[in-house]
Design a protein around this motif. Structure first.
Motif, PDB file in Angstrom:
ATOM      1  N   PRO A 186       0.855  -1.295   0.229  1.00  0.00           N
ATOM      2  CA  PRO A 186      -0.036  -0.042  -0.042  1.00  0.00           C
ATOM      3  C   PRO A 186       1.100   1.180   0.356  1.00  0.00           C
ATOM      4  CG  PRO A 186      -0.907  -1.885   1.506  1.00  0.00           C
ATOM      5  CD  PRO A 186       0.375  -1.997   1.437  1.00  0.00           C
ATOM      6  N   TRP A 187       0.313   2.173  -0.567  1.00  0.00           N
ATOM      7  CA  TRP A 187       1.318   3.362  -1.196  1.00  0.00           C
ATOM      8  C   TRP A 187       1.174   4.492  -0.479  1.00  0.00           C
ATOM      9  CZ3 TRP A 187       2.880   6.024  -5.921  1.00  0.00           C
ATOM     10  CH2 TRP A 187       3.536   7.101  -6.277  1.00  0.00           C
ATOM     11  N   ILE A 188      -0.180   4.928  -1.585  1.00  0.00           N
ATOM     12  CA  ILE A 188      -1.720   5.818  -0.994  1.00  0.00           C
ATOM     13  C   ILE A 188      -3.049   5.938  -0.373  1.00  0.00           C
ATOM     14  CG2 ILE A 188      -2.074   8.340  -1.465  1.00  0.00           C
ATOM     15  CD1 ILE A 188       0.003   8.273  -3.544  1.00  0.00           C
ATOM     16  N   GLY A 235     -15.720   7.356  -2.279  1.00  0.00           N
ATOM     17  CA  GLY A 235     -15.375   6.439  -1.419  1.00  0.00           C
ATOM     18  C   GLY A 235     -13.775   6.290  -1.243  1.00  0.00           C
ATOM     19  N   ARG A 236     -13.040   5.748  -1.570  1.00  0.00           N
ATOM     20  CA  ARG A 236     -11.693   5.111  -0.706  1.00  0.00           C
ATOM     21  C   ARG A 236     -10.326   5.679  -1.721  1.00  0.00           C
ATOM     22  NH1 ARG A 236      -8.822   4.575   3.893  1.00  0.00           N
ATOM     23  NH2 ARG A 236      -6.739   3.544   4.243  1.00  0.00           N
ATOM     24  N   LEU A 237      -9.557   6.490  -1.619  1.00  0.00           N
ATOM     25  CA  LEU A 237      -8.362   6.090  -2.601  1.00  0.00           C
ATOM     26  C   LEU A 237      -7.257   5.344  -2.675  1.00  0.00           C
ATOM     27  CD1 LEU A 237      -7.061   7.167  -5.519  1.00  0.00           C
ATOM     28  CD2 LEU A 237      -5.679   9.449  -3.863  1.00  0.00           C
ATOM     29  N   GLU A 238      -7.170   4.587  -3.484  1.00  0.00           N
ATOM     30  CA  GLU A 238      -6.150   3.034  -3.413  1.00  0.00           C
ATOM     31  C   GLU A 238      -4.764   3.695  -4.912  1.00  0.00           C
ATOM     32  OE1 GLU A 238      -7.844  -0.663  -3.053  1.00  0.00           O
ATOM     33  OE2 GLU A 238      -8.334  -0.479  -1.082  1.00  0.00           O
ATOM     34  N   ILE A 239      -3.883   3.565  -4.265  1.00  0.00           N
ATOM     35  CA  ILE A 239      -2.288   3.532  -5.350  1.00  0.00           C
ATOM     36  C   ILE A 239      -1.557   2.683  -4.047  1.00  0.00           C
ATOM     37  CG2 ILE A 239      -0.804   4.931  -6.607  1.00  0.00           C
ATOM     38  CD1 ILE A 239      -2.508   7.345  -6.244  1.00  0.00           C
ATOM     39  N   ASP A 240      -1.193   1.901  -4.837  1.00  0.00           N
ATOM     40  CA  ASP A 240      -0.264   1.226  -4.448  1.00  0.00           C
ATOM     41  C   ASP A 240       1.178   0.708  -4.751  1.00  0.00           C
ATOM     42  OD1 ASP A 240      -2.204   0.043  -2.465  1.00  0.00           O
ATOM     43  OD2 ASP A 240      -2.763  -1.642  -4.211  1.00  0.00           O
ATOM     44  N   SER A 284       7.883  -2.469 -15.416  1.00  0.00           N
ATOM     45  CA  SER A 284       7.744  -2.897 -14.288  1.00  0.00           C
ATOM     46  C   SER A 284       6.249  -3.169 -13.200  1.00  0.00           C
ATOM     47  CB  SER A 284       8.779  -2.913 -12.786  1.00  0.00           C
ATOM     48  OG  SER A 284      10.063  -3.281 -13.627  1.00  0.00           O
ATOM     49  N   ALA A 285       6.462  -1.753 -12.966  1.00  0.00           N
ATOM     50  CA  ALA A 285       4.515  -1.058 -12.768  1.00  0.00           C
ATOM     51  C   ALA A 285       3.153  -1.954 -12.778  1.00  0.00           C
ATOM     52  CB  ALA A 285       4.320  -0.251 -12.849  1.00  0.00           C
ATOM     53  N   LEU A 286       2.511  -2.439 -12.014  1.00  0.00           N
ATOM     54  CA  LEU A 286       1.546  -3.163 -11.883  1.00  0.00           C
ATOM     55  C   LEU A 286       0.509  -2.318 -11.795  1.00  0.00           C
ATOM     56  CD1 LEU A 286       2.408  -6.699 -11.511  1.00  0.00           C
ATOM     57  CD2 LEU A 286       2.266  -5.767 -13.918  1.00  0.00           C
ATOM     58  N   ASP A 287       0.513  -1.087 -11.234  1.00  0.00           N
ATOM     59  CA  ASP A 287      -0.573  -0.108 -10.966  1.00  0.00           C
ATOM     60  C   ASP A 287      -0.551   1.053 -11.879  1.00  0.00           C
ATOM     61  OD1 ASP A 287      -1.899   0.859  -8.500  1.00  0.00           O
ATOM     62  OD2 ASP A 287      -1.425   2.790  -9.255  1.00  0.00           O
ATOM     63  N   PHE A 288      -1.223   0.712 -12.600  1.00  0.00           N
ATOM     64  CA  PHE A 288      -0.999   2.842 -13.660  1.00  0.00           C
ATOM     65  C   PHE A 288      -0.949   3.420 -13.286  1.00  0.00           C
ATOM     66  CE2 PHE A 288      -3.956   2.454 -17.594  1.00  0.00           C
ATOM     67  CZ  PHE A 288      -3.314   3.225 -18.310  1.00  0.00           C
ATOM     68  N   PHE A 289      -1.163   4.589 -11.655  1.00  0.00           N
ATOM     69  CA  PHE A 289      -0.883   5.853 -11.415  1.00  0.00           C
ATOM     70  C   PHE A 289       0.654   5.110 -11.668  1.00  0.00           C
ATOM     71  CE2 PHE A 289       0.336   8.558  -7.989  1.00  0.00           C
ATOM     72  CZ  PHE A 289      -0.480   9.591  -8.453  1.00  0.00           C
ATOM     73  N   LEU A 290       1.319   4.505 -10.674  1.00  0.00           N
ATOM     74  CA  LEU A 290       2.617   3.920 -10.567  1.00  0.00           C
ATOM     75  C   LEU A 290       2.971   3.595 -12.026  1.00  0.00           C
ATOM     76  CD1 LEU A 290       5.086   3.275  -8.711  1.00  0.00           C
ATOM     77  CD2 LEU A 290       4.687   0.478  -9.014  1.00  0.00           C
ATOM     78  N   PHE A 291       2.840   3.227 -13.442  1.00  0.00           N
ATOM     79  CA  PHE A 291       3.079   3.354 -14.093  1.00  0.00           C
ATOM     80  C   PHE A 291       3.352   4.271 -15.092  1.00  0.00           C
ATOM     81  CE2 PHE A 291       2.304   3.583 -18.895  1.00  0.00           C
ATOM     82  CZ  PHE A 291       3.128   2.025 -19.305  1.00  0.00           C
ATOM     83  N   HIS A 300     -12.813   1.329  -5.302  1.00  0.00           N
ATOM     84  CA  HIS A 300     -11.716   2.250  -6.186  1.00  0.00           C
ATOM     85  C   HIS A 300     -10.299   2.200  -6.292  1.00  0.00           C
ATOM     86  CE1 HIS A 300     -15.807   2.918  -8.176  1.00  0.00           C
ATOM     87  NE2 HIS A 300     -15.539   4.126  -7.575  1.00  0.00           N
ATOM     88  N   THR A 301      -9.734   1.528  -8.287  1.00  0.00           N
ATOM     89  CA  THR A 301      -8.251   0.947  -8.003  1.00  0.00           C
ATOM     90  C   THR A 301      -8.069   1.260  -9.428  1.00  0.00           C
ATOM     91  OG1 THR A 301      -6.305  -0.748  -7.233  1.00  0.00           O
ATOM     92  CG2 THR A 301      -8.589  -1.258  -8.770  1.00  0.00           C
ATOM     93  N   PHE A 302      -6.425   1.447  -9.253  1.00  0.00           N
ATOM     94  CA  PHE A 302      -5.312   1.981 -10.509  1.00  0.00           C
ATOM     95  C   PHE A 302      -4.782   0.383 -10.379  1.00  0.00           C
ATOM     96  CE2 PHE A 302      -5.699   6.136  -8.740  1.00  0.00           C
ATOM     97  CZ  PHE A 302      -5.809   6.917  -9.945  1.00  0.00           C
ATOM     98  N   ASN A 303      -5.079  -0.989 -10.229  1.00  0.00           N
ATOM     99  CA  ASN A 303      -4.782  -2.262 -10.215  1.00  0.00           C
ATOM    100  C   ASN A 303      -4.731  -2.001 -11.488  1.00  0.00           C
ATOM    101  OD1 ASN A 303      -4.157  -4.892 -10.129  1.00  0.00           O
ATOM    102  ND2 ASN A 303      -3.389  -4.780  -7.980  1.00  0.00           N
ATOM    103  N   MET A 304      -4.222  -2.491 -12.691  1.00  0.00           N
ATOM    104  CA  MET A 304      -3.886  -3.005 -14.032  1.00  0.00           C
ATOM    105  C   MET A 304      -4.216  -4.517 -13.649  1.00  0.00           C
ATOM    106  SD  MET A 304      -0.784  -1.040 -16.046  1.00  0.00           S
ATOM    107  CE  MET A 304       0.906  -1.704 -15.222  1.00  0.00           C
ATOM    108  N   LEU A 305      -4.139  -4.933 -13.231  1.00  0.00           N
ATOM    109  CA  LEU A 305      -4.890  -6.186 -13.021  1.00  0.00           C
ATOM    110  C   LEU A 305      -5.957  -6.572 -13.099  1.00  0.00           C
ATOM    111  CD1 LEU A 305      -1.841  -8.738 -11.208  1.00  0.00           C
ATOM    112  CD2 LEU A 305      -2.118  -8.160 -13.890  1.00  0.00           C
TER     113      LEU A 305
END
Length: 538
Positions: free
Chosen positions: A75-77, A85-90, A143-150, A210-215
């Protein structure tokens, strides 16, 4: 399996940059040795990961977490947004058969770029710090699998490249740097809108947020019914299906990086004005980020829109192949010729991807890998010539074989390898793409067979401009525009450092040409998963 290897690979250059910032500017030698040690360490780490990687069958397509190895998910942010809702950035990273070969390629090209930077004399400290930041961003993108991180890593590449071209480049470096920056930023801004739209269209089944997880974005089961980019509802924006519009926006953002015609015009200017090490990185790594983004994100998240657009993607690939080859044939500047040859060769990547066959997609990924180190070799060779006489005009040289025999051998091998001679890696990539395009037309009915034939003509044209340049510059009686002064400068031939850089690149082209399974065994499982994933929506 060690989950920290990938994180170490990504952030080692950042630690090196921090260390360099503490070294006084007068310690010029130390900065480049720190950069070289970092590059070698990354090459060892990526090589170890490549050796340890075990291809795994994916039960649930490319959205299956089991397909990705050396993964870290932290978990990052976390932010409570009230009614939204709740913001999830990993911090979510991992590699599969698509990304791992490109990580190894990036590590190798970065070592080559550091070696090519050995004689940099202007602001050495700032140069190598920027090079290390760029290094970190590139590893993060693959390597990124989180769209925000990408997106963070993707944007982070812009800044160091802008300064590396704009400060250390040629006479028109400011123009080339600004053009590159604006082109890439144009695509990135609209990409951000799609990322936000996807964020509000997808939920994490474990938390309901909600999530930025690309998978999770790839799996329609996680889409919110009725949301703008939901796979479960046919929303429209500006009269165009929302998912198709999102696919087009993301495709343009990545196509600028590939680059494909007509979004390619930044590339020749950037290559001509960039210093040799940055040209090596641009051709060897940056163009692959565009192809990777199309396969991983455009096809992975919007397979329905990708299939709907297949004919147009194939056409764009064919146009890039033919146009890039014809313009390369007309060039007088050796570096600009190789830049346009990259446009042509990367067109094969798009053609193979558009075939939606295992052969075509595997050929597209293999072509990216092959072009990565072959283009690095070609731009390094141009840099060797330019460093000696400060000229790249093809018509100003003749008979170089009798003046620089070792350099001529390197150029001849690199040219023959790049034009797709059997026994070298480019032949495997281009052959698989052509086979995939034929199968796509005859079996799946996705691409017409004439596109495969047009791609074959592109191979013939590449032989024309490479062989013409080889004949014009290297054979016949020596005739140099600079006369005896040039001849004296060129007789030094390839140095031990330059030979040490060229031999592994040529050796790798030969190794993958003779034993392509070295790469294809890793690529195959992920390509199969991607093809099956896309074909599910047919």
């Amino acid at each position: 399996m060690n989950t920290h290897l990938l994180t170490l690979l990504i952030f080692t250059p950042l630690a090196a940059a921090a260390l360099m910032s503490l070294v006084p500017s007068r310690g010029k030698g130390l900065h480049k040795y720190i950069a070289l040690a970092t590059g070698i360490l990354q090459l060892v780490l990526s090589g170890a990961m490549y050796y340890l990687y075990r291809p795994t069958e994916a039960e649930h397509g490319i959205a299956d977490e089991q397909l990705y190895q050396f993964a870290s998910h932290v978990p990052w942010i976390r932010l409570d947004m009230g009614s939204l809702g709740r913001l999830e950035i990993d911090y979510a990273v991992g590699v599969d058969g698509l990304s791992l070969p490109l990580l190894f390629l990036s590590a190798l090209v970065m070592v080559i770029a550091v070696g090519a930077s050995w004689k940099v004399a202007k602001s050495v400290k700032g140069y190598f710090i920027l090079l290390m930041i760029l290094n970190m961003a590139v590893m993060g993108v693959f390597s990124a699998l989180d769209f925000f991180l990408f997106y963070v890593f993707y944007e982070l590449m812009l800044l160091p490249l802008y300064f590396l071209i704009g400060i250390w480049g040629g006479a028109r470096r400011e123009y080339a740097a600004i053009k590159f920056f604006l082109y890439t930023l144009f695509g990135s801004v609209f990409m951000l809108l799609v990322i936000v739209g996807l964020y509000f269209s997808v939920t994490n089944p474990a938390t309901g947020a909600h999530t930025f997880n690309m998978l999770l974005m790839m799996d329609p089961a996680n889409h919110v019914p009725g949301s703008v980019f939901s796979a479960l509802a046919g929303q429209e924006l500006f009269g165009i299906p929302a998912r198709l519009l999102a696919f087009i926006v993301l495709f343009i953002a990545f196509a600028i990086k590939v680059p494909i015609v007509p979004l390619h015009t930044w590339l020749p200017d950037a290559h001509v004005e960039a210093p040799t090490p940055i040209s090596i990185i641009l051709a060897g790594i940056l163009l692959k980020i565009g192809g990777y983004g199309i396969l991983r994100i455009c096809f992975g998240i919007f397979p329905d829109a990708a299939l709907q657009s297949a004919w147009w993607l194939g056409l764009i690939g064919v146009v890039s192949i033919i146009y890039g080859a014809l313009v390369a044939l007309a060039q007088r500047d050796l570096k600009r010729m190789i830049a346009y040859s990259s446009v042509s060769h990367m067109g094969f990547v798009l053609l193979g991807a558009a075939s939606f066959t295992t052969e075509g997609m595997a050929g597209a990924v293999f072509q990216m890998i092959s072009h990565g180190f072959l283009s690095a070799a070609l731009f390094f060779l141009v840099g060797m010539l330019y460093d000696r006489v400060h000229d790249r005009n093809i018509y100003h040289f003749r008979g170089l074989a009798s003046v620089m025999p070792r350099f001529t051998v390197f150029v001849a091998i690199a040219f023959f390898a790049s034009l797709g001679l059997p026994g070298f890696s480019a032949f495997i990539g281009e052959a698989f793409v052509i086979i995939g395009a034929f199968i796509s037309g005859s079996t799946n009915g996705i691409l017409p067979e004439w596109m495969a034939i047009a791609g074959s003509i592109g191979i013939l044209l590449s032989a024309a401009y490479f062989l013409w340049t080889l004949q014009r510059m290297f054979f016949g009686l020596p005739r140099l525009k600079g006369g005896d002064a040039w001849a004296a400068a060129l007789r030094a031939d390839a140095s031990a450092r330059e030979t040490l850089i060229m031999v592994p690149l040529i050796g790798l082209a030969l190794l993958l040409g003779v034993y392509p399974a070295l790469a294809l065994d890793h690529i195959n499982t992920s390509v199969l998963a991607l093809v099956e994933w896309v074909n599910k929506v047919r």
